[in-house]
Scaffold this active site. Structure first.
Site, PDB file in Angstrom:
ATOM      1  N   HIS A 275      -8.804 -10.027 -11.190  1.00 42.48           N
ATOM      2  CA  HIS A 275     -10.212  -9.906 -10.461  1.00 42.48           C
ATOM      3  C   HIS A 275     -10.685  -8.373 -10.795  1.00 42.48           C
ATOM      4  CE1 HIS A 275      -8.545 -13.479  -8.246  1.00 42.48           C
ATOM      5  NE2 HIS A 275     -10.005 -13.767  -8.169  1.00 42.48           N
TER       6      HIS A 275
ATOM      7  N   LYS B 213     -10.880 -25.707  -3.561  1.00 44.98           N
ATOM      8  CA  LYS B 213     -10.665 -24.979  -2.159  1.00 44.98           C
ATOM      9  C   LYS B 213     -11.294 -25.686  -1.159  1.00 44.98           C
ATOM     10  CE  LYS B 213      -7.568 -22.168  -3.240  1.00 44.98           C
ATOM     11  NZ  LYS B 213      -6.028 -22.002  -2.719  1.00 44.98           N
TER      12      LYS B 213
ATOM     13  N   SER C  59     -10.545 -19.577   0.037  1.00 44.45           N
ATOM     14  CA  SER C  59     -11.280 -18.277  -0.492  1.00 44.45           C
ATOM     15  C   SER C  59     -12.543 -18.377  -0.231  1.00 44.45           C
ATOM     16  CB  SER C  59     -11.139 -18.470  -2.213  1.00 44.45           C
ATOM     17  OG  SER C  59     -12.042 -17.625  -2.649  1.00 44.45           O
ATOM     18  N   SER C  60     -13.160 -17.133  -0.098  1.00 43.80           N
ATOM     19  CA  SER C  60     -14.728 -17.112   0.386  1.00 43.80           C
ATOM     20  C   SER C  60     -15.875 -17.518  -0.659  1.00 43.80           C
ATOM     21  CB  SER C  60     -14.876 -15.729   0.603  1.00 43.80           C
ATOM     22  OG  SER C  60     -14.743 -14.750  -0.424  1.00 43.80           O
ATOM     23  N   CYS C  61     -15.363 -17.934  -1.689  1.00 47.19           N
ATOM     24  CA  CYS C  61     -16.074 -18.271  -3.023  1.00 47.19           C
ATOM     25  C   CYS C  61     -16.427 -19.828  -2.603  1.00 47.19           C
ATOM     26  CB  CYS C  61     -15.152 -18.357  -4.242  1.00 47.19           C
ATOM     27  SG  CYS C  61     -14.090 -19.569  -4.443  1.00 47.19           S
TER      28      CYS C  61
END
Length: 321
Positions: A185, A146, A113-115
């Site tokens: 989300h 992640k 995930s880009s988080c």
């Protein structure tokens, strides 16, 4: 970079096939002619249980694995249940990646995930910004898990000469999303909010936060296409951002969803609710350099998702987890 495409006659296990990403991957693989797709529901196989995961791999012996299974949720869920998010995601990653290694899986793709990136790193976010600063506190537990999965793949490649690759998608949406108002989300939550407000005739819809944060969204069908493209065309130890390369403010997103759903009321903001990261758009130069391109623009993708949601809503079968 150059490698042999996946053999469509070999076994491929999609972990998490019931979710947003996993179901899109199964549709993509079916379209591409894969004839031996292996799936298990959570009830059939709990990937947080090491012994069960090991027994499944020993029995099925998949040739390829796509690890899309994860505990996921929005800001509220991440902020209130951080122990669950870090523990369950680490368990899944450790069990699946180690079992893949023990059973000689030829290739594995890990969905991150880009988080994973720092809260205040330079924009657009490049892959090399990983671990260069502090994480966003509201989803730190999920991000740490992640990051660990991504690094596990890289270190297994380094030590055991495996063929494991990782992708870090931006905010995803699409068919089979989670439309819960409690733990979904932002985009699916907005779709449901505006739909129900239109049905009830509510005078206004309230959107969390200031409306100013910038976000990037990718239709899950594009992500599935990117995953298979990389499985077919890439070998190496780099990981890839996967996104649209476009960004939109949350308030603008709400106005777009309002238009798509046909809602006629007012949009209100609730600045007492958290915004999360102020801006998050990924640099997708690395994956673009491989020849892959996203195909679905945001409005088209939202319209397709809303059409599907309406069908499920009317039938009482829309996804709420």
């Amino acid at each position: 970079m150059n490698c042999e495409p996946l053999d469509r006659e070999k076994k491929i296990y999609v972990a998490g096939h019931c979710g947003l990403v996993g179901s899109a991957l199964v549709r993509c693989l079916e379209r591409e002619g894969f004839s031996r797709i292996i799936t298990r529901t959570h009830g059939e196989l709990d990937l947080t249980r090491q012994a069960d995961t090991e027994a499944f791999f020993a029995e099925e012996k998949p040739d390829y694995v796509i690890l899309a299974a994860a505990k996921v949720g929005g800001i509220h869920a991440n902020d209130t249940c951080p122990a669950d998010f870090i523990m369950k995601n680490l368990q899944i990653e450790c069990n699946v990646i180690e079992s893949a290694y023990k059973n000689q899986v030829k290739k594995l793709l890990f969905l991150g995930s880009s988080c994973i990136y720092p809260r205040e790193c330079s924009q657009p976010i490049r892959e090399e910004y990983l671990l260069s600063g502090y994480l966003e506190k509201t989803n730190e537990a999920y991000a740490l898990a992640k990051i660990a999965g991504l690094k596990m793949c890289a270190f297994y490649n380094q030590q055991y000469h495996t063929n494991y690759i990782s992708v870090m998608p931006c905010n995803l949406y699409g068919i089979n999303d989670n439309f819960s108002l409690e733990n979904s989300h932002v985009l699916p939550a907005l779709i449901r909010k505006f739909h129900e407000a239109r049905l009830s005739g509510a005078p206004a819809v309230t959107v969390w936060g200031s409306g100013m944060p910038l976000r990037e969204f990718l239709n899950v069908e594009d992500l599935a296409d990117a995953c298979l493209y990389l499985m077919d065309h890439y070998e190496g130890n780099e990981f890839f951002n996967v996104g649209s390369g476009q960004e939109i403010r949350i308030l603008e997103l709400a106005e777009l969803v309002k238009r798509v759903t046909g809602y006629q009321g007012e949009v209100l903001l609730d600045p007492s609710k958290p915004d999360g990261t102020p801006r998050k758009v990924t640099d997708i130069s690395r994956i673009l350099s491989t020849g892959w391109r996203p195909k679905i623009d945001l409005e088209t993708g939202i319209r397709r998702t809303y059409e599907w949601f309406c069908e499920q809503y009317e039938a009482g079968t829309f996804t709420e987890r």
